[in-house]
Scaffold this active site. Structure first.
Site, PDB file in Angstrom:
ATOM      1  CB  SER A 219      -0.936  -0.025   1.209  1.00 29.76           C
ATOM      2  OG  SER A 219      -1.904   0.982   1.089  1.00 29.76           O
ATOM      3  CG  ASN A 220      -0.522   4.678  -1.171  1.00 28.00           C
ATOM      4  OD1 ASN A 220      -1.169   5.408  -0.437  1.00 28.00           O
ATOM      5  ND2 ASN A 220      -1.070   4.059  -2.221  1.00 28.00           N
ATOM      6  NE  ARG A 221       5.889   6.981   3.339  1.00 29.35           N
ATOM      7  CZ  ARG A 221       6.463   6.297   4.312  1.00 29.35           C
ATOM      8  NH1 ARG A 221       5.874   6.210   5.480  1.00 29.35           N
ATOM      9  NH2 ARG A 221       7.621   5.716   4.114  1.00 29.35           N
ATOM     10  CB  SER A 222      -3.125   7.777   0.670  1.00 27.57           C
ATOM     11  OG  SER A 222      -4.359   8.444   0.729  1.00 27.57           O
ATOM     12  CB  ALA A 285      -2.321   7.347  -3.000  1.00 35.24           C
TER      13      ALA A 285
END
Ligand code: PMT
Length: 410
Positions: A219-222, A285
């Protein structure tokens, strides 16, 4: 650089006949309050100026008194009215503070009443518009950010300062907003904007999760904060809003929520909704790649380091650009780390969208998981609008202003 004044989306004539308390605090931009006073008077408002002691170091009370409906008030105690702050607080249809210094913002956020202006602010139920003006370092300070966010959460309208020349010749974010913008926001605070009434706005938020095995994902930091702020702002402006989200944050009241996890699920949900939506805003994101295969069972450490191959995910935004209907507005976001405008312009072209909102996610206080953001909004026709560091709700309204300005253009 100066931000162009936003296109007025409310009827400023709602200010006609309104009683407006104009608070002026001690900053160099105090001289601009004279112009604001004139504009409010010209629109037919009944204006009562209230100055802090430090404001009088920058402009004279006589100047404001000469132009206003009532003499400028300076003190809690020097008036024939022994409870002036409650009279002002009760009679005001609107209080606008321009310029608002860090001190005034801090006092108001904490409910501290030290002088006539701060006491009037905590003694009113009228809508309040705060127009900060200060040096960039002060505007970016975490204490100011938190105080501003607190005020916005309480429903205070904060008109973010512009980027431009500051006192002492510095250039940066912190210059008092354009007077036209302040007047527009004052009118908006009196008569909340309903400029998205009848529109269906779809907003995506959060970071997608691409499964590796039943327990792991990429995943990512959103955090979803920016997307949620847009959904809330669009709802407050009268839109029917559908939020396609990967997060379990509490959704704003009145917003329809569709939960998704992967880029593929998001693609299905958003492209389906976009067939009839008037506006689609892609703040999520979205992963560009996913593992080719999701392991059926949890990968075991004892089996050694796994080799994971990737395939591209569907690009929702690019597909929206391809299926764009006349009159529809498609907005993309771009999270960039270098050469941000060059890369953003390329994305704007390649994805065929109307507006691209670019944030430099390497700057503190912007992008992923922050409560604030600073963006540049690029239009397909080449217009550029810079929005200085501000709470994500302020950024949300700036994005929606750009959307409203082009509804029906294409
Ligand atoms: O959620 P927060 O913590 O509040 O943070 C906000 C944010 C940084 C996530 C937000 O402001 C932001 O920049 N969102 C877009 C992040 C992103 O994915 O940027 P990108 O440059 O990789 O993608 C460009 C655009 O294409 C985006 O609108 C994205 O939603 C879209 N996209 C990307 C890949 C893909 N497969 N499909 C897409 O639709």
């Amino acid at each position: 650089m100066t931000n162009p004044p936003e296109e007025s989306s409310v009827d400023v004539h709602v200010l006609s006949g309104a009683t407006v308390v104009l608070g002026v605090t001690g900053g160099i931009a105090a001289y601009k309050s004279v112009e604001l006073l004139r504009r409010l008077m010209d629109l037919g408002a009944y204006v009562i100026p209230v100055m802090t002691e430090n404001a009088t170091r920058f402009i004279g009370a006589t100047t404001l008194t000469a132009l206003a409906s009532e003499p400028a008030r300076l003190s809690l105690f020097d008036d024939h009215d022994p409870i002036l702050h409650t009279r002002l607080g009760r009679s005001a249809d609107l209080i606008v503070v321009a310029p608002a210094t860090a001190r005034l913002i801090g006092e108001y956020a904490c409910g501290i009443a030290t002088d006539l202006l701060s006491t009037t602010l905590v003694a009113t139920e009228a809508p309040v518009v705060i127009c900060p003006a200060m040096h960039s370092e002060m505007w970016a300070h975490p204490a100011i950010r938190e105080n501003v966010a607190t005020l916005e959460r309480r429903g205070v309208t904060v008109v973010a300062p512009e980027t431009g020349r500051l006192a002492g010749g510095d250039i940066g974010a912190g210059r008092l907003a354009d007077i036209d913008v302040i007047v527009d926001r004052c009118a908006g605070a009196l008569a909340p904007r309903r400029d998205l009434s009848g529109c269906h706005v779809v907003v995506s938020a959060g970071g997608t999760r691409e499964a590796i095995d039943p327990v792991r994902f990429l995943s990512n930091r959103s955090s979803g904060k920016q997307g949620y702020a847009i959904a809330e702002a669009a709802r407050s402006r009268g839109a029917r809003v559908t939020l396609v989200t990967t997060t379990d944050r509490v959704a704003p009241a009145g917003v329809e929520v569709i939960s998704v996890e992967s880029a593929e699920e998001l693609y299905g949900a958003v492209t389906g909704l976009a067939e009839s939506a008037h506006v689609v805003i892609m703040a999520a994101a979205v992963a560009d790649f996913r593992p080719v295969r999701v392991a059926e069972h949890k990968l075991k450490k004892s089996d050694g380091i796994p080799e994971i191959s990737f395939v591209p995910t569907p690009d929702t935004l690019a597909e929206l650009g391809r299926r764009h209907r006349p009159g529809q507005v498609i907005v993309g976001f771009a999270a960039e780390t270098d050469d941000i405008i060059v890369h953003a312009k390329q994305k704007l072209r390649e994805k065929g969208v109307d507006l691209l909102v670019v944030n430099d996610v390497t700057v503190e206080g912007t992008g992923f998981n922050a409560d604030t953001n600073a963006v540049t909004i690029l239009s397909r026709e080449g217009k550029r609008t810079d929005v200085a560091l501000a709470p994500k709700s302020t950024i949300a309204h700036a994005v929606l202003d750009a959307v409203v300005a082009r509804i029906g253009v294409r």
